[in-house]
Design an enzyme around this catalytic site. Structure first.
Site, PDB file in Angstrom:
ATOM      1  N   HIS A  30      25.192   9.918 -26.296  1.00 25.94           N
ATOM      2  CA  HIS A  30      24.901   8.523 -26.615  1.00 25.94           C
ATOM      3  C   HIS A  30      24.793   7.694 -25.333  1.00 25.94           C
ATOM      4  CE1 HIS A  30      26.119   8.813 -31.047  1.00 25.94           C
ATOM      5  NE2 HIS A  30      26.353  10.011 -30.559  1.00 25.94           N
ATOM      6  N   ASP A 132      24.992   0.793 -29.837  1.00 27.15           N
ATOM      7  CA  ASP A 132      25.093   1.981 -30.678  1.00 27.15           C
ATOM      8  C   ASP A 132      25.676   1.521 -32.019  1.00 27.15           C
ATOM      9  OD1 ASP A 132      26.202   4.560 -31.786  1.00 27.15           O
ATOM     10  OD2 ASP A 132      25.486   5.299 -29.853  1.00 27.15           O
TER      11      ASP A 132
HETATM   12  C1  LIG Z   1      21.227  14.821 -33.781  1.00 30.22           C
HETATM   13  O1  LIG Z   1      21.648  14.560 -32.533  1.00 30.22           O
HETATM   14  C2  LIG Z   1      22.533  13.472 -32.420  1.00 30.22           C
HETATM   15  C3  LIG Z   1      22.740  13.114 -31.014  1.00 30.22           C
HETATM   16  O2  LIG Z   1      23.341  14.183 -30.351  1.00 30.22           O
HETATM   17  C4  LIG Z   1      23.788  13.915 -32.861  1.00 30.22           C
HETATM   18  O3  LIG Z   1      24.737  12.859 -32.767  1.00 30.22           O
HETATM   19  C5  LIG Z   1      23.531  14.352 -34.163  1.00 30.22           C
HETATM   20  O4  LIG Z   1      24.626  15.074 -34.353  1.00 30.22           O
HETATM   21  C6  LIG Z   1      22.357  15.288 -34.266  1.00 30.22           C
HETATM   22  N1  LIG Z   1      21.871  15.545 -35.485  1.00 30.22           N
HETATM   23  C7  LIG Z   1      21.362  16.615 -35.485  1.00 30.22           C
HETATM   24  C8  LIG Z   1      20.785  16.912 -36.797  1.00 30.22           C
HETATM   25  O5  LIG Z   1      21.451  17.319 -34.511  1.00 30.22           O
END
Ligand SMILES: *[C@@H]1O[C@H](CO)[C@@H](O)[C@H](O)[C@H]1NC(C)=O
Ligand SMILES: *[C@@H]1O[C@H](CO)[C@@H](O)[C@H](O)[C@H]1NC(C)=O
Length: 461
Positions: A30, A132
């Site tokens: 993030h 965020d």
């Molecule tokens: C997508 O990536 C975001 C950022 O890392 C993460 O917070 C989230 O877990 C992820 N979702 C997937 C489907 O990876």
């Protein structure tokens, strides 16, 4: 796209009378996205202030290769919080629960941030808070300041957001082209982080709009679907990704090794900054890679701690004699590696990834197909998007088993499927095509460039 702009009409001098506060959530995936975003918008001449505790700002800066000179960093003193080593996961729960104290501590930025808002409110024409969603409680007092407004910057995919909310509220309308299997959230989030998220979402109502680190070429469908959810009624939307820029500083040693390898011949392996594997799983992955006989560059690290500068870390154990046996075929890197530069290298032909959104965007933009091995959070969603919808990757194991232990023969097979099969070739060519399109979306007249201009025009209105 927001309605009220004429493309490219942002006005540089009125941008200078605005101040933007960027408030990231203190986890690497993030921090990184919001810092890249800050670099991008500050290049338009708008003053950008990046907010956080000293330790997290230092973390973000130390891992970013871009020019950050224009950004004002507000490093608030880091309060005490526990920074335990990552918990070695049991087979089910892989969420980095050891970071929770650092997440909880971030709530205490509320008061100093509110003071900062007041300090600026009568000095500038408009205060723009970009945060965020997980920092909504920190920025909540913008709503009592007449010339302030806020936007949520989403570090996760629109696809994930849409399907998880739509599912959670009882599927209020039908959706065409739904994935066959909607991933289950089981084991992906801890109880504490679910509570934390629910608390933060209570403060989302007053935002003006949403910014997605995604490209309409990838996720236009889901961004449009999100706007149909009641919670997003009347919110503006901009999909401005990819936001990444290649850095320019000294070259990491891994890039020199890649220079000597053939085109598309190397598998890059990294599970990001929030994954810790058991020794047993590491050994099995090591054997699978070795047995596949494919070239590899493996970044082997534990998850970050809440304070990354606290440097007592576990040494992951590779099988006896491993590095000698794989010399010339593979290298294992244990320090921080420049992922974007690695993915952009012509020798890289595939990426074994946990599918954090940051990694997904980087890989898709660089045109590299993904071997998806989701670990926690909404990563299974990202993995579904990659493999089922966009078809630029395959999953290491079937969805029903993806949170379980994976043995070396499964790894060997899937690595060979991606690196040396007809199917792998096709995936690679689809990934390359998507990468070219996504990269071009930032050129003059491309979809992401138009969205970004629209956002800047909105700020300078
Ligand atoms: C997508 O990536 C975001 C950022 O890392 C993460 O917070 C989230 O877990 C992820 N979702 C997937 C489907 O990876
Ligand atoms: C490895 O795992 C796969 C999938 O679970 C299984 O079918 C296979 O029998 C396992 N192989 C070995 C050698 O244990």
């Amino acid at each position: 796209m927001a309605d009220d702009q004429h493309k490219d009409s942002y006005n540089k001098s009125s941008l200078e009378s605005v101040v933007v506060f960027v408030v990231p959530f203190p986890a690497q995936g993030h921090l990184n996205q919001l810092l890249q975003f800050s670099c991008l918008i500050s290049s338009f001449g708008v003053p950008v202030h990046f907010i956080g505790y000293k330790t997290h700002i230092q973390q973000a800066k130390s891992r970013n290769l871009q020019d950050m000179q224009q950004i004002h960093f507000h490093e608030f003193p880091t309060p005490h919080f526990d920074s335990p080593p990552p918990i070695i996961p049991n087979s089910i729960m892989k969420f980095p629960t050891h970071l929770q104290p650092s997440f909880e501590a971030s709530k205490q930025l509320h008061e100093p941030f509110t003071n900062l808002l007041h300090e600026f409110s009568n000095k500038v024409k408009r205060i723009v808070v970009i945060h965020d969603p997980l920092m909504s409680s920190v920025v909540q007092d913008f709503s009592s300041i007449p010339n302030a407004e806020s936007y949520a910057f989403h570090c996760i995919s629109a696809f994930t957001q849409f399907f998880s909310f739509w599912d959670a509220i009882g599927r209020p309308f039908p959706v065409e082209g739904m994935p066959k299997n909607i991933p289950s959230m089981e084991g992906c989030f801890s109880f504490e982080i679910m509570n934390f998220m629910a608390y933060q979402y209570e403060f989302m109502h007053y935002r003006t709009g949403d910014i997605f680190n995604s490209c309409r070429l990838i996720e236009g469908t889901y961004v449009d679907l999100l706007s149909k959810l009641e919670m997003n009624a009347n919110k503006k939307q901009w999909s401005i990704g990819p936001i990444l820029q290649k850095g320019s500083s000294t070259r990491h040693k891994s890039l020199e090794w890649l220079d000597k390898q053939g085109q598309n011949s190397v598998l890059y392996i990294s599970f990001g900054s929030s994954t810790t594997m058991t020794d047993k799983q590491i050994q099995e992955l090591a054997m699978g890679l070795e047995n596949s006989k494919q070239k590899f560059l493996w970044v082997l690290r534990d998850a970050d701690k809440g304070n990354v500068f606290d440097d007592e870390t576990r040494k992951a154990r590779l099988p006896e004699g491993y590095q000698e046996r794989t010399e010339g075929t593979g290298i294992v890197v244990t320090d921080w590696a420049p992922q974007l530069e690695i993915l952009g290298h012509t020798s890289i032909g595939g990426f074994m990834s946990h599918c954090g959104w940051n990694s997904c965007m980087e890989s898709m933009t660089m045109g590299v197909p993904i071997l998806a091995w989701p670990m926690h959070s909404e990563q299974p969603w990202n993995a579904t998007l990659i493999s089922e919808i966009l078809e630029v990757g395959i999953q290491v194991t079937e969805q029903a088993h993806q949170m379980e232990f994976v043995n070396s023969s499964t790894i060997e097979n899937v690595v060979n499927r991606l690196m040396v099969s007809k199917e792998g070739e096709e995936l690679r060519s689809r990934a390359e095509k998507l990468g070219r399109q996504v990269w071009q979306s930032r050129d003059e007249g491309g979809v992401s460039q138009l969205e970004l201009s629209s956002f800047m025009a909105h700020l300078s209105r």
